[in-house]
Motif scaffolding. Structure first.
Motif, mmCIF file in Angstrom:
data_model
loop_
_atom_site.group_PDB
_atom_site.id
_atom_site.type_symbol
_atom_site.label_atom_id
_atom_site.label_comp_id
_atom_site.label_asym_id
_atom_site.label_seq_id
_atom_site.Cartn_x
_atom_site.Cartn_y
_atom_site.Cartn_z
ATOM 1 N N VAL A 38 0.851 -1.198 0.000
ATOM 2 C CA VAL A 38 0.000 0.000 0.000
ATOM 3 C C VAL A 38 0.883 1.243 0.000
ATOM 4 N N GLN A 39 0.277 2.364 -0.311
ATOM 5 C CA GLN A 39 0.984 3.640 -0.257
ATOM 6 C C GLN A 39 0.166 4.626 0.570
ATOM 7 N N GLY A 40 0.769 5.162 1.600
ATOM 8 C CA GLY A 40 0.144 6.231 2.355
ATOM 9 C C GLY A 40 -1.001 5.841 3.271
ATOM 10 N N LEU A 83 6.355 -5.963 14.749
ATOM 11 C CA LEU A 83 5.176 -5.809 13.894
ATOM 12 C C LEU A 83 5.179 -4.440 13.208
ATOM 13 N N SER A 84 5.620 -3.418 13.915
ATOM 14 C CA SER A 84 5.707 -2.078 13.346
ATOM 15 C C SER A 84 6.671 -2.045 12.159
ATOM 16 N N ARG A 85 7.832 -2.675 12.296
ATOM 17 C CA ARG A 85 8.804 -2.731 11.196
ATOM 18 C C ARG A 85 8.227 -3.503 10.009
ATOM 19 N N GLN A 86 7.505 -4.576 10.304
ATOM 20 C CA GLN A 86 6.906 -5.391 9.251
ATOM 21 C C GLN A 86 5.849 -4.592 8.491
ATOM 22 N N LEU A 87 4.987 -3.887 9.215
ATOM 23 C CA LEU A 87 3.931 -3.086 8.581
ATOM 24 C C LEU A 87 4.515 -1.914 7.788
ATOM 25 N N SER A 89 7.346 -1.846 6.270
ATOM 26 C CA SER A 89 7.901 -2.364 5.012
ATOM 27 C C SER A 89 6.792 -2.655 3.992
ATOM 28 N N GLN A 90 5.575 -2.883 4.478
ATOM 29 C CA GLN A 90 4.440 -3.123 3.583
ATOM 30 C C GLN A 90 3.837 -1.814 3.069
ATOM 31 N N GLY A 91 4.339 -0.681 3.555
ATOM 32 C CA GLY A 91 3.878 0.616 3.074
ATOM 33 C C GLY A 91 2.963 1.355 4.020
ATOM 34 N N ASN A 182 -4.764 -8.619 5.136
ATOM 35 C CA ASN A 182 -4.244 -7.626 4.198
ATOM 36 C C ASN A 182 -5.366 -6.967 3.391
ATOM 37 N N LYS A 183 -6.341 -7.758 2.952
ATOM 38 C CA LYS A 183 -7.459 -7.216 2.182
ATOM 39 C C LYS A 183 -8.289 -6.247 3.034
ATOM 40 N N TYR A 184 -8.569 -6.647 4.301
ATOM 41 C CA TYR A 184 -9.361 -5.781 5.174
ATOM 42 C C TYR A 184 -8.652 -4.452 5.400
ATOM 43 N N MET A 185 -7.353 -4.515 5.674
ATOM 44 C CA MET A 185 -6.614 -3.281 5.951
ATOM 45 C C MET A 185 -6.528 -2.397 4.710
#
Length: 189
Positions: A38-40, A83-87, A89-91, A182-185
């Motif tokens: 995702v972006q932003g 978890l913060s670092r992981q999220l 990296s996902q944008g 991931n879809k929900y978020m």
């Protein structure tokens, strides 16, 4: 007065030299995404430790000799940072002022070790719950893992650390790969 000062000094030195209980060092390795999903998208990250006992491991050497072991760092904070670092990296942008919130609940994290004369059984359990709250609704899901191992002689602190770190890493991979989450978020943040 001098005797009192001398006694206090001896007591202080004795207290410093007594061996302390061993502690486990947890170093989870979050999944780092090669490409952001995702972006932003902003979300606030929170966590709670809901375990009844705050130790990480229990070593049972028999004859009613049970020793609890703690972590060198706060487990809740360690998991939240991973978890913060992981999220990130996902944008996702982790920020305090967001309409969406992701809460990490630590429900169970334990390494049970049973020693006998020539071997040990090591059983690890981890259960985390993620609660995503957005203006449009709520998503709740539990992630858990178990592992069991038998080895020769007694289990070391390093064996216990490896078991819990591997379990945490496996659960973080499950969270990363969860299509439903991931879809929900992506759709609701």
């Amino acid at each position: 007065m001098k005797k009192l000062l001398l006694a206090a000094s001896v007591f202080a030195l004795t207290a410093c030299s007594t061996p302390s209980e061993p502690q486990l060092t947890l170093t989870p390795q979050p999944v780092i995404a090669a490409q952001p999903l995702v972006q932003g998208k902003a979300l606030a990250l929170d966590s709670r430790d809901l375990r009844t006992a705050q130790f990480i491991a229990v070593v049972d050497s028999g004859r009613e000799n049970v020793q609890p072991l703690h972590s060198t760092q706060n487990l809740r904070i360690t998991l939240e940072q991973a978890l913060s670092r992981q999220l990130a990296s996902q944008g996702y942008t982790i920020t305090a002022d967001s309409q969406g919130t992701l809460r990490l609940d630590v429900l169970e994290a334990m390494v049970n070790v049973k020693h006998s004369v020539m071997s040990h059984d090591l059983s690890s359990k981890l259960q985390l719950q993620l609660v995503v709250e957005t203006p449009t609704g709520k998503f709740i899901k539990r992630y858990s893992g178990k592992s069991e191992r038998t080895g020769a002689m007694s289990a070391s602190v390093e064996d216990m650390e490896l078991a819990m770190n591997n379990l945490i890493n496996a659960v973080l991979k499950d969270i990363y790969a969860d299509q439903e989450l991931n879809k929900y978020m992506q759709e609701n943040l």
